[in-house]
Every structure is written in structure tokens, then in C-alpha cells.
Design an enzyme around this catalytic site. Sequence first.
Site, PDB file in Angstrom:
ATOM      1  CE  LYS A  19      -2.272  -0.617   4.093  1.00 45.87           C
ATOM      2  NZ  LYS A  19      -1.646  -2.026   4.472  1.00 45.87           N
ATOM      3  NE  ARG A  94      -4.919  -1.076   9.610  1.00 43.91           N
ATOM      4  CZ  ARG A  94      -3.426   0.233   9.200  1.00 43.91           C
ATOM      5  NH1 ARG A  94      -3.783   1.018   8.519  1.00 43.91           N
ATOM      6  NH2 ARG A  94      -2.360  -0.062   9.777  1.00 43.91           N
ATOM      7  NE  ARG A 132       7.616  -2.045   5.836  1.00 46.31           N
ATOM      8  CZ  ARG A 132       6.188  -2.059   6.275  1.00 46.31           C
ATOM      9  NH1 ARG A 132       5.459  -2.870   4.844  1.00 46.31           N
ATOM     10  NH2 ARG A 132       5.163  -2.484   6.891  1.00 46.31           N
ATOM     11  NE  ARG A 166       5.961   0.574   9.850  1.00 45.24           N
ATOM     12  CZ  ARG A 166       4.551   0.137   8.880  1.00 45.24           C
ATOM     13  NH1 ARG A 166       4.695   0.888   8.019  1.00 45.24           N
ATOM     14  NH2 ARG A 166       3.535  -0.204   9.718  1.00 45.24           N
ATOM     15  NE  ARG A 177       2.003  -3.470  10.918  1.00 45.47           N
ATOM     16  CZ  ARG A 177       3.400  -3.353  10.751  1.00 45.47           C
ATOM     17  NH1 ARG A 177       4.335  -4.376  10.567  1.00 45.47           N
ATOM     18  NH2 ARG A 177       3.031  -3.321   9.237  1.00 45.47           N
TER      19      ARG A 177
HETATM   20  P1  AMP Z   1       0.313   1.515   8.825  1.00 48.77           P
HETATM   21  O1  AMP Z   1       2.345   2.270   8.608  1.00 48.77           O
HETATM   22  O2  AMP Z   1      -0.294   1.473   8.028  1.00 48.77           O
HETATM   23  O3  AMP Z   1       0.595  -0.399   8.520  1.00 48.77           O
HETATM   24  O4  AMP Z   1       0.247   1.278   9.841  1.00 48.77           O
HETATM   25  C1  AMP Z   1       0.620   0.853  11.332  1.00 48.77           C
HETATM   26  C2  AMP Z   1       0.411   1.358  12.484  1.00 48.77           C
HETATM   27  O5  AMP Z   1       0.170   2.937  13.171  1.00 48.77           O
HETATM   28  C3  AMP Z   1      -0.938   0.385  12.567  1.00 48.77           C
HETATM   29  O6  AMP Z   1      -0.819  -1.316  12.767  1.00 48.77           O
HETATM   30  C4  AMP Z   1      -1.901   0.831  14.151  1.00 48.77           C
HETATM   31  O7  AMP Z   1      -1.394   1.121  15.325  1.00 48.77           O
HETATM   32  C5  AMP Z   1      -1.843   2.129  13.842  1.00 48.77           C
HETATM   33  N1  AMP Z   1      -3.036   2.734  12.557  1.00 48.77           N
HETATM   34  C6  AMP Z   1      -2.519   2.863  11.281  1.00 48.77           C
HETATM   35  N2  AMP Z   1      -3.827   4.236  10.442  1.00 48.77           N
HETATM   36  C7  AMP Z   1      -4.620   3.351  11.422  1.00 48.77           C
HETATM   37  C8  AMP Z   1      -6.597   2.765  11.707  1.00 48.77           C
HETATM   38  N3  AMP Z   1      -6.535   3.347  10.607  1.00 48.77           N
HETATM   39  N4  AMP Z   1      -6.839   2.795  12.787  1.00 48.77           N
HETATM   40  C9  AMP Z   1      -5.886   2.777  13.716  1.00 48.77           C
HETATM   41  N5  AMP Z   1      -4.781   2.169  13.730  1.00 48.77           N
HETATM   42  C10 AMP Z   1      -4.109   3.191  12.466  1.00 48.77           C
END
Ligand code: AMP
Length: 226
Positions: A19, A94, A132, A166, A177
Site C-alpha cells: 500500500k 481500518r 523492509r 519500523r 498486525r
Molecule cells: P501502517 O503504516 O498503515 O501499517 O500503520 C502502522 C500502525 O499504525 C498500525 O499497525 C496501527 O497501530 C496504526 N494505524 C495506522 N492507521 C490506523 C487506522 N486507520 N486505525 C487504527 N490504527 C491505525
Amino acid sequence: MRDGEAVIVILIGAPGSGKGTQSRKLSMSLSMPKISTGDILRSYTLSNHPLSDKINSIIASGSLVPDDILFSVISERLSSPDCDRGFILDGYPRNIQQATFLDSVLSQRKHRLVVVEIVVPEDVLIKRIAGRFSCKSCGTIYNQYFSKPKQAGICDQCGSSEFYYRVDDKESVVMERLRAYQLQTLPLIEFYNQRNLVCKVNGDKSSDEVHEDLLSCIFDKTPKIS
Ligand code: AMP
């Protein structure tokens, strides 16, 4: 974009499905901002935001940050004028509550919504996440096994030599996740399917091929799973 119509693209996919990479490519091709709630929340953890410790520990555990925090993040970001001509959402919504909230925010805007599900087998996701890393300066994503910078230690896009891993890309956190994705995010496909908005793409191809398939989804809405 057709006749100045605002297009809103929602990318749905498991961690490691691409993504981040694809939203960056679409942002460049379509000249629209990409909005990554993960990036916004990570930026809070690096600032003296009042919720930085709480958000940091939730991200590090692999769970989802509470909806009320996301509602204010997304309302604030979408009210910015750069979103008027459309935008790409990476990591939001989400869950169903977040999608319902988004519908209410968008109800006042004339727009066309395209939801793309990027599908990647679980064993490939795990390999991708394991290696990554990202450029600290421009966010370009690399992988130490599949896609290193052309010149070791130098970002292809911006020339920076600073990179980061990360905290939530560790194997134990990745499993959490993936679980959160299956339980809370996958039901969104059915939510949007009921409105015939979903286009599926096979994310287990080169990033350029996936990008082409995404563009076909956005402009023709032809489901592409190959
Ligand atoms: P990502 O970079 O999109 O993989 O997001 C990393 C982390 O940020 C996720 O595992 C969640 O802990 C938090 N996060 C990101 N977007 C959301 C969302 N829309 N709702 C809840 N938590 C989020």
C-alpha cells in the site's frame, strides 16, 4: 481526472501488501496527495504530541489505535485544500466504524470512490516485511532481499543516506498486525462490495505491474485478479 471530478482511492491490503509503495506511485501519477494514517501517527510519536507515548506503545504492539484518535486525524487532514481534487488513502479506514465515519465526512463532497483490495499470499507478506526499511527523508520503501537502493546506503529518490526499520516490523508484532487486518479490516471488503465499489488487484507482481493494474481499476473499474 474526468471533467475535474474528485476521485478518492482507498487502498485496502494486509501489512506488506505494498500500500505504501503504491500510494506513493499513484500520488505521483495522479498528482493527488496520499494520506497514510500510519505515517501521521508515527510522526506524532516523534513529536511532543500529548498522545505520543500512548500511540507509540499501541503501534509497537501491532494493535489498532482507537477510533476517536483516527477520527480527529482524518477530519483534520481531509479539511486541507490539497484534498479538494481527490486523494489516496493508505491505511484508512481500518474497520467498519472508520468507514462509516469517512462516509459522513465525504457526504458533503462531490466525488467518485474507488476501493482497491491488494491481495498478496501470507508467506510473501511475511518475507516482504522481514527485510523492509525506508528512507528517513522521503519515505521510499526498500527491502534488503528484493529491492535494495541501486547504490548501497543511498536513497534512489532523494539521495539521503539515512534509513530506518519500523518497530512494528518484528515477526511477533507482524502476526498481531495480520490478525488485526483479518478480523477488523477485511470485513470492509464486504461493506464496500455491497455498493459495488471494490476492484481487486494481485499484489504479488512487480510494483510497476501492480501500479498499472491500479490505474486500470481507477479509470475503468475493471476487476483485475490475475
Ligand atoms: P501502517 O503504516 O498503515 O501499517 O500503520 C502502522 C500502525 O499504525 C498500525 O499497525 C496501527 O497501530 C496504526 N494505524 C495506522 N492507521 C490506523 C487506522 N486507520 N486505525 C487504527 N490504527 C491505525
